[in-house]
Design an enzyme around this catalytic site. Sequence first.
Site, PDB file in Angstrom:
ATOM      1  N   GLN A   1       0.823  -1.208   0.000  1.00 33.44           N
ATOM      2  CA  GLN A   1       0.000   0.000   0.000  1.00 33.44           C
ATOM      3  C   GLN A   1       0.858   1.260   0.000  1.00 33.44           C
ATOM      4  OE1 GLN A   1      -3.084   0.058   2.992  1.00 33.44           O
ATOM      5  NE2 GLN A   1      -3.417  -2.151   2.838  1.00 33.44           N
ATOM      6  N   CYS A   2       2.009   1.202   0.659  1.00 30.00           N
ATOM      7  CA  CYS A   2       2.886   2.371   0.720  1.00 30.00           C
ATOM      8  C   CYS A   2       3.809   2.393  -0.501  1.00 30.00           C
ATOM      9  CB  CYS A   2       3.725   2.357   1.993  1.00 30.00           C
ATOM     10  SG  CYS A   2       2.740   2.436   3.510  1.00 30.00           S
ATOM     11  N   THR A   3       4.323   3.582  -0.803  1.00 26.48           N
ATOM     12  CA  THR A   3       5.272   3.724  -1.902  1.00 26.48           C
ATOM     13  C   THR A   3       6.661   3.361  -1.383  1.00 26.48           C
ATOM     14  OG1 THR A   3       3.920   5.511  -2.807  1.00 26.48           O
ATOM     15  CG2 THR A   3       6.125   5.272  -3.699  1.00 26.48           C
TER      16      THR A   3
END
Length: 755
Positions: A592-594
């Site tokens: 979900q995170c970059t």
Amino acid sequence: PRRPPAHPAGSDPAFRAGPSKAPALPGPCLPGPAALAPRTMLRFELFHSAVQTRAWELLHNYKLHILRLEESSSRLRLRLTYSCSRRASEPAVLHFVEDTAAPDGPPTPVDAEAGPAVRFAGSVRVVNTWGELKSLNKSDFLRASAARLWSRLLDADSRRSPSSMVEASLVVYADLKTHKYIYFFAFPAFATATPFTSPGTLRSLRAEAGVPVVRRLYSGLAAFLSETTSVPPFLAVTGIMGPGGPRALSLAEAWEYEERGALVFAFFDPAASEQALGWPARNLCIHLRTAWGLDRVTLLAIRGPSLAAILGAAREERCEGCVHDDRSVLVDVDLASCGLPPFASPMEPVPKVVGWELGPSGKATPKMADLGSRMSGDSLAEASADLNLKLMRWRQVPELDTDMLARTRVLLLGAGTLGCAVARTLLGWGVRNMTLLDSGRVSYSNPSRQSLYEFADCERGAYKAEAAAAALKRIFPGVNAAGVVLGIPMPGHSVEGGELAAASDAVQRLDALVRAHDVVFLLTDTRESRWLPTMLCVAHDKLLINAALGFDSFLVMRHGGSFQRPQRLGCYFCNDIVAPVDSTRDRTMDQQCTVTRPGLAPMAAAVGVEMAVALLHHPRGMDAPATPAPQSEGGAVSALAEFVPHQVRHFMRTFEHVLPHGQAFPQCTACSEAVARAYLSEGFEMVRRCCRDPAHLASLSGLDQLTVELDDLDEFALEEDDEVPAPAVPAPAPLAQLPAAVGEEEKCAEAWPPL
């Protein structure tokens, strides 16, 4: 600036007063006891300069934008003004004007504020280094500056343009970074072999001629000046002691006057000394000797009232004020004593040139004007922010259009790691109008990677868009930065129920923002959040720069522009065979995170901004070709790049760049004509259906029909080749090593479309 002493030291004998051995004159030009006094050398008080702050600002801009590395004075001229002295010597006030302005013509807006004044011209040389100024041969410079002046003084036709007989020269080093200006001033004049002498001293006009004569003199001067476009430095007066009263004449009129012996030659005197005349009188004496052939004259130095007061002397009350302030003096001058022949030939040896402005020590030392110490921080920032860009135009990129960049309006969709880096790079390119859009707040993990945020932003839960805009203004107060807190509706993310009104408002606001800006940077996290901005840029014919990050790779691509443009390049979604859907469902935290290497975002941001700036300078703009043209074809190119690629894909593990390109896909779910026309006709309702059911996009664009046709074609091919074994085809070599983990593979696949 401090005024030098009235009797400056130097080798010029005219600076030294004392008895002279010159032969006696046959008689005085005007009656008076001063005619019996012993002969004295005539002394001249050197000009001193005063440079207004505005003049240095004009020079700064002229050097930066026009002169650049050029030192020639042919493109920039000085215009100096002075007035009659009152209680103290009047300085020559400097202005800069274009070379086309006549020195004795009507005042320009630059010097009109000074009011009525004597105006004369000069030349300027702007050197490029401080060392060049220090090593300047001042004698050679002054002789070169005075060469034209000498020929004008010997020319009787100069009577038609008296201002041409007064000259100034300036040599200056302009430190554009610190706003310091170091300069030498010179007012060229000529030191004759022997000095001019006078049978007496300076004597008061009012004491010798009387108040009625002075009153009539100023009335006559007012009438004379009202008929001229400018105030000449020199003129003539006739009948000064006659019953008809003094009458002012131009030098051209005086040349035609039959009784030259009755003429008194006058000049507006900037000097206040009781023992010396002003510096312009020196050149007047040489002109009257060499061009008029006169042996002796009487000079009238007009002092006291301002030129504005003299112009108003036609009214009686103003005339009385001039009489009260009058300090004019008369002096008889033996012109023959200078050693120059009457009606001198241009072949006559040029006398020694003098005239450097002297410092307090009596020597020609440089002066310095420090504008930086007087400027506010905001003003310094405004003047210095674009200095690097403007210096690029001197050598590297003369075609760089900094004004166009300053006017360009840029919309940044996403204010995260990429958004911060893009904003800072745009600021460096001189872009002054930015809008940042983001719906998130600054979290504690952001400041270490996102350069526009601080710990305090985390503590107060600031919105990213607003905090980023505020940070840009702190970095450079002159930027017009705005933050917009807004979420982007996305396919696969339903907006029904209570979110419907907010989604409708978001689409309308985003539509208005895209239309109001010239360039859009698409820097969001998820794939589906890029769909609506991509479609809007196609609908409204806007340039879009798309940047996306993987773990160790990035993609930067350009697209946008109307579907009506020929040979349109493909968009971010043109390689897809499915419509965008919700990519965040059932994902782990690292998905979900970059999660990306920290150096990628600044690299991708720099490539994106450079691509946009190159396109803005390209003659074909968004239609610029994505591949270099063959040398045989030539063609227009950008001032900043040989060509502007469609895509830049970088792979950090191998430090490789790949520059693929491709045309727009007719069944694209984002940029196809069918999708854009549906939005233009239906508006939010079309977006609402796509958010509720992404399959609507496939149907709208014709992608589903194309898929059916391809499936039918595959089935037909299988039936024909049932008994024919397929040849072995080697697997294509990957362009770069992809991560091994399944989740990371999916994330990288979503970060940029496949080749």
